[in-house]
Design a protein around this motif. Structure first.
Motif, PDB file in Angstrom:
ATOM      1  N   UNK A 258       0.832  -1.208   0.000  1.00  0.00           N
ATOM      2  CA  UNK A 258       0.000   0.000   0.000  1.00  0.00           C
ATOM      3  C   UNK A 258       0.861   1.250   0.000  1.00  0.00           C
ATOM      4  N   UNK A 259       2.024   1.165   0.614  1.00  0.00           N
ATOM      5  CA  UNK A 259       2.922   2.323   0.665  1.00  0.00           C
ATOM      6  C   UNK A 259       3.397   2.698  -0.735  1.00  0.00           C
ATOM      7  N   UNK A 260       3.853   1.713  -1.493  1.00  0.00           N
ATOM      8  CA  UNK A 260       4.287   1.976  -2.872  1.00  0.00           C
ATOM      9  C   UNK A 260       3.106   2.410  -3.722  1.00  0.00           C
TER      10      UNK A 260
ATOM     11  N   UNK B 236      10.399   7.365   5.966  1.00  0.00           N
ATOM     12  CA  UNK B 236      10.537   7.246   7.416  1.00  0.00           C
ATOM     13  C   UNK B 236       9.254   7.646   8.132  1.00  0.00           C
ATOM     14  N   UNK B 237       8.627   8.705   7.659  1.00  0.00           N
ATOM     15  CA  UNK B 237       7.391   9.160   8.305  1.00  0.00           C
ATOM     16  C   UNK B 237       6.286   8.106   8.206  1.00  0.00           C
ATOM     17  N   UNK B 238       6.307   7.335   7.133  1.00  0.00           N
ATOM     18  CA  UNK B 238       5.277   6.326   6.952  1.00  0.00           C
ATOM     19  C   UNK B 238       5.576   5.019   7.680  1.00  0.00           C
TER      20      UNK B 238
ATOM     21  N   UNK C 243      11.854  18.615  11.717  1.00  0.00           N
ATOM     22  CA  UNK C 243      12.932  18.173  10.846  1.00  0.00           C
ATOM     23  C   UNK C 243      13.859  17.188  11.554  1.00  0.00           C
ATOM     24  N   UNK C 244      13.912  17.290  12.880  1.00  0.00           N
ATOM     25  CA  UNK C 244      14.895  16.514  13.624  1.00  0.00           C
ATOM     26  C   UNK C 244      14.298  15.491  14.591  1.00  0.00           C
ATOM     27  N   UNK C 245      13.039  15.669  14.951  1.00  0.00           N
ATOM     28  CA  UNK C 245      12.404  14.769  15.919  1.00  0.00           C
ATOM     29  C   UNK C 245      11.164  14.151  15.286  1.00  0.00           C
ATOM     30  N   UNK C 246      11.136  12.829  15.220  1.00  0.00           N
ATOM     31  CA  UNK C 246      10.015  12.136  14.601  1.00  0.00           C
ATOM     32  C   UNK C 246       8.780  12.167  15.498  1.00  0.00           C
ATOM     33  N   UNK C 247       7.660  12.519  14.864  1.00  0.00           N
ATOM     34  CA  UNK C 247       6.356  12.432  15.522  1.00  0.00           C
ATOM     35  C   UNK C 247       5.363  11.893  14.497  1.00  0.00           C
ATOM     36  N   UNK C 248       4.564  10.901  14.870  1.00  0.00           N
ATOM     37  CA  UNK C 248       3.604  10.322  13.912  1.00  0.00           C
ATOM     38  C   UNK C 248       2.663  11.360  13.307  1.00  0.00           C
TER      39      UNK C 248
ATOM     40  N   UNK D 138      -0.669   6.689   4.680  1.00  0.00           N
ATOM     41  CA  UNK D 138      -1.205   5.389   4.348  1.00  0.00           C
ATOM     42  C   UNK D 138      -0.758   4.369   5.378  1.00  0.00           C
ATOM     43  N   UNK D 139      -1.535   3.350   5.533  1.00  0.00           N
ATOM     44  CA  UNK D 139      -1.172   2.272   6.428  1.00  0.00           C
ATOM     45  C   UNK D 139      -0.238   1.340   5.669  1.00  0.00           C
ATOM     46  N   UNK D 140       0.955   1.132   6.196  1.00  0.00           N
ATOM     47  CA  UNK D 140       1.943   0.324   5.488  1.00  0.00           C
ATOM     48  C   UNK D 140       1.562  -1.134   5.543  1.00  0.00           C
TER      49      UNK D 140
END
Length: 280
Positions: free
Chosen positions: A59-61, A176-178, A259-264, A277-279
């Motif tokens: 689904x991601x692609x 990465x975000x996904x 830019x530096x800290x990941x948050x969903x 999208x749900x991977x």
């Protein structure tokens, strides 16, 4: 003409672009330029076909099948432009390899992404890029489109593509975000590269090329009746700048910290035009 420039007859009105296009048609067949564009088109068609096969299982692609071609384009053109800028690769390689590759990408991306998504702004961007860049791939086209200085045209073209250095990092951030579940140091490092390349190679470079490199040559273009080429060069670079500024604003919706800290929650802030999208 001044040293390093070739004598170019004055053209009636706004005819430089048509003369450059004619050079592509007439000279491109003999020099192999059109053949190389065809080979590059076949490459991007193959990449898209592979992406569609992968999309059947992911689904991601499926949400962004053109990400592979975009990344391949950014990697090759960005790093080739940097190598030319640093003097590691002869500028002639940009004419013979870089330009056919990028023209082919723009044309296929219009077909595979812009038209299906009805992204008319990106369609306009790609068409402007093709119109302003395709002539530089032939010697006579570069002479006409640069008001007599083909080396200047090739250098300007390659330096403009330093903007593509940010694309692979941008696409990696999307991935990465996904897929990330928690923060990673790689995410922060990648964000730093995005910020650096985006600010330096887009927001700073494009105005520099317009006001320091292109505009001082206005009289050369005017004397040769090539104002359409001048307008195209200014318009093309400013289009990239304005679109880059808009994307930068969108990326900052989550704050500079994103830019530096990941948050969903940053999945949607990354690209307001696409849904997370749900991977699979």
């Amino acid at each position: 003409p001044p040293p390093g420039r070739l004598s170019v007859p004055a053209l009636p009105g706004f005819m430089a672009w048509l003369a450059a296009l004619r050079a592509v048609i007439e000279e491109g067949g003999e020099s192999g330029y059109l053949h190389r564009i065809g080979v590059a088109i076949a490459f991007f068609v193959a990449v898209h076909a592979l992406a569609l096969r992968l999309a059947r299982r992911s689904a991601l692609v499926r949400s962004r099948p053109t990400v592979f071609a975009g990344t391949a384009h950014g990697l090759f053109t960005g790093w080739l432009a940097l190598a030319v800028f640093l003097g590691l690769v002869d500028a002639a390689r940009w004419q013979t390899i870089g330009l056919p590759y990028t023209v082919a990408y723009m044309l296929t991306d219009i077909l595979f992404y812009c038209i299906p998504k009805r992204d008319w702004l990106m369609t306009a961007h790609h068409l402007v890029m093709v119109v302003t860049q395709i002539g530089v791939g032939t010697q006579s086209g570069a002479v006409t489109g640069s008001a007599g200085d083909p080396a200047w045209a090739v250098a300007l073209s390659s330096r403009g593509y330093l903007a593509e250095l940010s694309v692979p990092f941008l696409n990696l951030r999307w991935y990465m975000l996904q897929t990330l579940k928690e923060h990673s140091a790689a995410y922060a490092v990648n964000g730093a590269f995005i910020l650096a390349t985006w600010v330096l190679c887009r927001l700073a470079l494009m105005p520099y090329l317009v006001f320091v490199v292109i505009c001082p040559r206005f009289s050369d273009f005017a004397e040769r009746g090539a104002l359409d080429a001048f307008v195209g060069l200014v318009g093309g670079h400013m289009t990239v700048f304005l679109m880059s500024a808009d994307w930068f604003r969108k990326m900052l919706r989550g704050g500079a910290r994103s830019f530096f800290v990941f948050r969903p929650t940053d999945r949607e802030a990354f690209n307001p035009n696409a849904k997370a999208v749900k991977t699979q």
